[in-house]
Scaffold this motif. Sequence first.
Motif: not given
Length: 555
Positions: A434-435, A437-439, A443, A447, A451, A510-511, A515
């Motif tokens: 998770h962390a 994929m955010r880093q 785009r 992305q 996610f 998943t991310v 969210d």
Amino acid sequence: MVTMTSLALARSWRPKTFSQLVGQDHVVKALTHALDQGRLHHAWLFTGTRGVGKTTIARIMAKALNCTGSDGSGKMTSEPCGKCPACLEIDAGRFVDYIEMDAASNRGVDDIAALLEKAAYAPSNARYKVYMIDEVHMLTNHAFNAMLKTLEEPPEHVKFILATTDPQKIPVTILSRCLQFNLKQMPVPLIVEHLEKVLAAENVQYQANALRVLAKAAQGSMRDALSLTDQAIAYAAGIVSEEAVRGMLGTLDDAYLVRILDSLTAKDGAALLATANEMGERSMSFSLALADLSSLLQKIAAAQVVPESVLEDWPEAGDIRRLAQSLSREEVQLFYQISITSRPDLSLAPDEQTGFAMTLLRMLAFRPGSETVRAGGGTVPPPPSATPRPSAPAPATRPAPTASAAPLTPTVSAPAAPAAAMATAHAADRPDWHALMRQLPVRGLVQQLAFQTELQVWDDSPAGVRATIVTPMPQLASEASVGRLADALTAHFGKPVKVLVEKGEVEGKTVAKVDAQIHQEKRQNAEQMIAADPFIQQLEKEFGAKVVGGSVKAL
């Protein structure tokens, strides 16, 4: 046969002079100085909630302006004699030059025009003609406009006194022409002190705690307090006791609230439900019960931070100190938040008792489960069954890492894994997906793919990394998107990373799901805040307005 009648306490104990007025010293000081020095304005505006003295002050002002003294030769004074014709007639409500007008029923421009037309004439038998317009905010815009000029430059013999409970609805053009005084709500100790004097003079026996209950129920209004006292005297038919007052008001004894908090401390759900059932059998108001519980929790929270805030004359002082020690600060804050946000939900429940019981069970279910620090300095360990929540889901199947597997760079955190997975895999070898994929600096569609994935296999070797990911949306896994995701991972770890994509349902979150859950929680919190907002509740009550479901969006 002559029938004896008596005035209500709120009328018979209406103050006749400034010295008898209770709780409005800041207004009394300003008005008495103005009267003694002869520096009088031509218009005053008194604002404040109901029953705090707006009309009373207006009548005292009218007497002060027109008092002639007991010998008939007195001058304007801040201490009206109460014996001259002007004072007596104003108290009796028949003084021809003191005109009280209710703007709620005389709100049109024609009503104001008729009043202003009469203002041009000199008073019949007084120094000043005093116009008192109550609930002035109810006037129409045309009526406000009609009185602007006269209110700005009235005849010398005319004084205006305006009163309102809602100054926000008064145009600024009116406010700027008046001296405005905001009357305070009456604090509970001051109401209790005044009620003690009244009942002593009326030769009525009472219990001190009963007066505290009446003062709290009055919500800052002295008139309401006196009216409730009248009702309590009739209800009790003897000593005004706490039990009689609580029975009359439908409020509950603080002992019930203490029992509820003790049950929460002991994690005794059966005791909570038993208390709710007992309250239901006594036909208590559960909405008031939540309000009283919120008030008690506020006192407990204050006692945890400022112990000296607990007053010795409180009947519940000992229980407050004890609960401040037995409950953690986090628990008190949580219980308070649940109690205030649950009050609007009572109307949605099948019945109030069910809603109240669910509120208590919600407090029990959402008690902080992690290690917390008590107010007394001790610690409470977490339940034995509690296990740390993994920051990333453990893989369903994964080959054991080889001896040549290299650790990841320090920028990637290692997740905690369940005990069953620890037997076949080393959690330190896997990145926090998770962390990670955010880093990654990706785009667009790449992305979206990142996610919507869950890490299945992470095979790290000196030659590179072989990562297998699972996604329920294979349409995102185009060759170009997978290649760009692999390039981003390669740049992040400084070694070749090959990405293999498999179609399937993810076992964890998943991310994108995380969210979405966060967004849903924010929206629900926003809906609860809207539902608990006093202005929205007022709109719903007065105009039958409804908040459209799903229309509230969190910022």
